[in-house]
Design an enzyme around this catalytic site. Sequence first.
Site, PDB file in Angstrom:
ATOM      1  N   THR A 101       0.848  -1.189   0.000  1.00 19.87           N
ATOM      2  CA  THR A 101       0.000   0.000   0.000  1.00 19.87           C
ATOM      3  C   THR A 101       0.886   1.242   0.000  1.00 19.87           C
ATOM      4  O   THR A 101       2.044   1.171   0.382  1.00 19.87           O
ATOM      5  CB  THR A 101      -0.814  -0.042   1.314  1.00 19.87           C
ATOM      6  OG1 THR A 101      -1.760  -1.079   1.202  1.00 19.87           O
ATOM      7  CG2 THR A 101      -1.503   1.259   1.643  1.00 19.87           C
ATOM      8  N   THR A 145      -0.339   0.805   6.962  1.00 23.38           N
ATOM      9  CA  THR A 145      -0.153  -0.253   5.977  1.00 23.38           C
ATOM     10  C   THR A 145       0.052  -1.567   6.725  1.00 23.38           C
ATOM     11  O   THR A 145       0.447  -1.569   7.881  1.00 23.38           O
ATOM     12  CB  THR A 145       1.056   0.040   5.058  1.00 23.38           C
ATOM     13  OG1 THR A 145       1.382  -1.149   4.321  1.00 23.38           O
ATOM     14  CG2 THR A 145       2.278   0.472   5.839  1.00 23.38           C
ATOM     15  N   GLY A 146      -0.232  -2.676   6.053  1.00 21.29           N
ATOM     16  CA  GLY A 146      -0.066  -3.973   6.697  1.00 21.29           C
ATOM     17  C   GLY A 146      -1.304  -4.820   6.528  1.00 21.29           C
ATOM     18  O   GLY A 146      -2.131  -4.552   5.639  1.00 21.29           O
ATOM     19  N   HIS A 147      -1.446  -5.812   7.360  1.00 19.24           N
ATOM     20  CA  HIS A 147      -2.562  -6.754   7.242  1.00 19.24           C
ATOM     21  C   HIS A 147      -3.884  -6.045   7.574  1.00 19.24           C
ATOM     22  O   HIS A 147      -4.182  -5.737   8.736  1.00 19.24           O
ATOM     23  CB  HIS A 147      -2.328  -7.952   8.165  1.00 19.24           C
ATOM     24  CG  HIS A 147      -3.395  -8.982   8.047  1.00 19.24           C
ATOM     25  ND1 HIS A 147      -4.039  -9.518   9.123  1.00 19.24           N
ATOM     26  CD2 HIS A 147      -3.949  -9.554   6.944  1.00 19.24           C
ATOM     27  CE1 HIS A 147      -4.943 -10.389   8.698  1.00 19.24           C
ATOM     28  NE2 HIS A 147      -4.899 -10.429   7.382  1.00 19.24           N
ATOM     29  N   GLY A 148      -4.677  -5.785   6.549  1.00 14.61           N
ATOM     30  CA  GLY A 148      -5.858  -4.945   6.687  1.00 14.61           C
ATOM     31  C   GLY A 148      -6.855  -5.407   7.730  1.00 14.61           C
ATOM     32  O   GLY A 148      -7.407  -4.602   8.488  1.00 14.61           O
ATOM     33  N   ARG A 187     -13.637  -7.913  -1.266  1.00 19.40           N
ATOM     34  CA  ARG A 187     -12.990  -7.698   0.029  1.00 19.40           C
ATOM     35  C   ARG A 187     -12.520  -6.232   0.123  1.00 19.40           C
ATOM     36  O   ARG A 187     -11.860  -5.717  -0.760  1.00 19.40           O
ATOM     37  CB  ARG A 187     -11.793  -8.642   0.184  1.00 19.40           C
ATOM     38  CG  ARG A 187     -10.982  -8.430   1.466  1.00 19.40           C
ATOM     39  CD  ARG A 187      -9.765  -7.549   1.247  1.00 19.40           C
ATOM     40  NE  ARG A 187      -8.855  -7.541   2.395  1.00 19.40           N
ATOM     41  CZ  ARG A 187      -7.852  -6.687   2.538  1.00 19.40           C
ATOM     42  NH1 ARG A 187      -7.624  -5.777   1.637  1.00 19.40           N
ATOM     43  NH2 ARG A 187      -7.065  -6.737   3.595  1.00 19.40           N
ATOM     44  N   VAL A 188     -12.875  -5.585   1.216  1.00 15.15           N
ATOM     45  CA  VAL A 188     -12.382  -4.234   1.456  1.00 15.15           C
ATOM     46  C   VAL A 188     -11.532  -4.283   2.711  1.00 15.15           C
ATOM     47  O   VAL A 188     -11.967  -4.822   3.738  1.00 15.15           O
ATOM     48  CB  VAL A 188     -13.554  -3.232   1.622  1.00 15.15           C
ATOM     49  CG1 VAL A 188     -13.024  -1.837   1.915  1.00 15.15           C
ATOM     50  CG2 VAL A 188     -14.410  -3.210   0.354  1.00 15.15           C
ATOM     51  N   GLY A 189     -10.345  -3.734   2.644  1.00 19.84           N
ATOM     52  CA  GLY A 189      -9.441  -3.770   3.796  1.00 19.84           C
ATOM     53  C   GLY A 189      -9.574  -2.535   4.660  1.00 19.84           C
ATOM     54  O   GLY A 189     -10.606  -1.855   4.668  1.00 19.84           O
ATOM     55  N   ASP A 190      -8.507  -2.230   5.369  1.00 21.40           N
ATOM     56  CA  ASP A 190      -8.506  -1.108   6.306  1.00 21.40           C
ATOM     57  C   ASP A 190      -8.421   0.247   5.608  1.00 21.40           C
ATOM     58  O   ASP A 190      -8.881   1.258   6.143  1.00 21.40           O
ATOM     59  CB  ASP A 190      -7.269  -1.214   7.212  1.00 21.40           C
ATOM     60  CG  ASP A 190      -5.980  -1.189   6.374  1.00 21.40           C
ATOM     61  OD1 ASP A 190      -5.776  -2.132   5.583  1.00 21.40           O
ATOM     62  OD2 ASP A 190      -5.207  -0.214   6.492  1.00 21.40           O
TER      63      ASP A 190
HETATM   64  N1  ASP Z   1      -3.492  -2.664   4.315  1.00 19.46           N
HETATM   65  C1  ASP Z   1      -3.659  -3.118   2.972  1.00 19.46           C
HETATM   66  C2  ASP Z   1      -4.872  -4.005   2.910  1.00 19.46           C
HETATM   67  O1  ASP Z   1      -5.009  -4.897   3.738  1.00 19.46           O
HETATM   68  C3  ASP Z   1      -2.494  -3.878   2.425  1.00 19.46           C
HETATM   69  C4  ASP Z   1      -1.134  -3.274   2.650  1.00 19.46           C
HETATM   70  O2  ASP Z   1      -0.954  -2.346   3.430  1.00 19.46           O
HETATM   71  O3  ASP Z   1      -0.171  -3.735   2.007  1.00 19.46           O
HETATM   72  O4  ASP Z   1      -5.651  -3.859   2.014  1.00 19.46           O
END
Ligand code: ASP
Length: 309
Positions: free
Chosen positions: A169, A220-223, A197-200
Amino acid sequence: MSAVIVVHGGAWAIPNDLAKASVDGVKAAACEGFAVLQKKGTALDAVESAVRALEDNAVFNAGHGATLNTEGEVEMDAIIMDGKTLACGAVSSVKNIANPVSLARAVMEKTDHVMLTDRGANLFAKTIGVDAVSSEKLVTNYERKEWEKHKNYVTGVKEDFNARWAHDTVGAVAVDYAGNVACATSTGGIRNKMVGRVGDCPAVGCGGYADNLCGAVSCTGHGESILKVTLARLILSHVEQGKSVEVASKISLKYMGERVRGAGGAIVVSPIGQWASTFTTERMAWAAVEKNVLYYGLEPNERRMERLS
Ligand code: ASP
């Protein structure tokens, strides 16, 4: 009062073959955003311009270069927020849009809503004259090949967001000479995510938050983990309790790791220009400009410096 911009290009196990291009990309985007601040532009203009530069750079998972879902399609999310008024705009699951961050800004400025999704977001884009781009223009050969190679979402995410399945991201936070803060985040999400799917990223207080009273954050990271702990707002609540932006970020990322086993990263700026870039993944490309000095890094605890002319 000095103006500051910080950008990130995503927290994950960035492979060596993408390392240099990722660092070069965040450095260029930070300089672009800082140039806006130097011309007395607003923090909002600066974060939008930095994130557009990252979306246009195919190295990053946003705009051109976005990851693909299980059906091999691009579905992108973005958010932008103005710390002066708490105005925010977001889009989710958009396709065929080159710069989702600017569409998010248009949602904020031209509608009565905060978030538009999927077809509605695309319809809105059409009404305000944003041209649709073909998916093929957004999908890189690199992404198409990686997608073919790794069609297993679960294994990738289980490895603490340190696997190649995950991708990067992009985001930016800034404070301008008037002391206003803003944030923007944009992503293609996680490779092989379910359709829809919608993330954070577009969720207010999760992928980003900005408030002149305490600061601005882009995550950023695991949404799914970021959503569960509302990471951006969590960091700012520690700032409100008197912690430095760096300590607040570290405590919050540690909490996310312990509470929901999620890894990630965050950039933060305070209204008085303090800033931090922190992550719990293997690497995160980031860059910041403050008083004509460019700071950047990729590895944990790495902070390099270059004086800008
Ligand atoms: N946070 C983003 C998501 O889960 C992915 C990422 O930060 O790389 O959609």
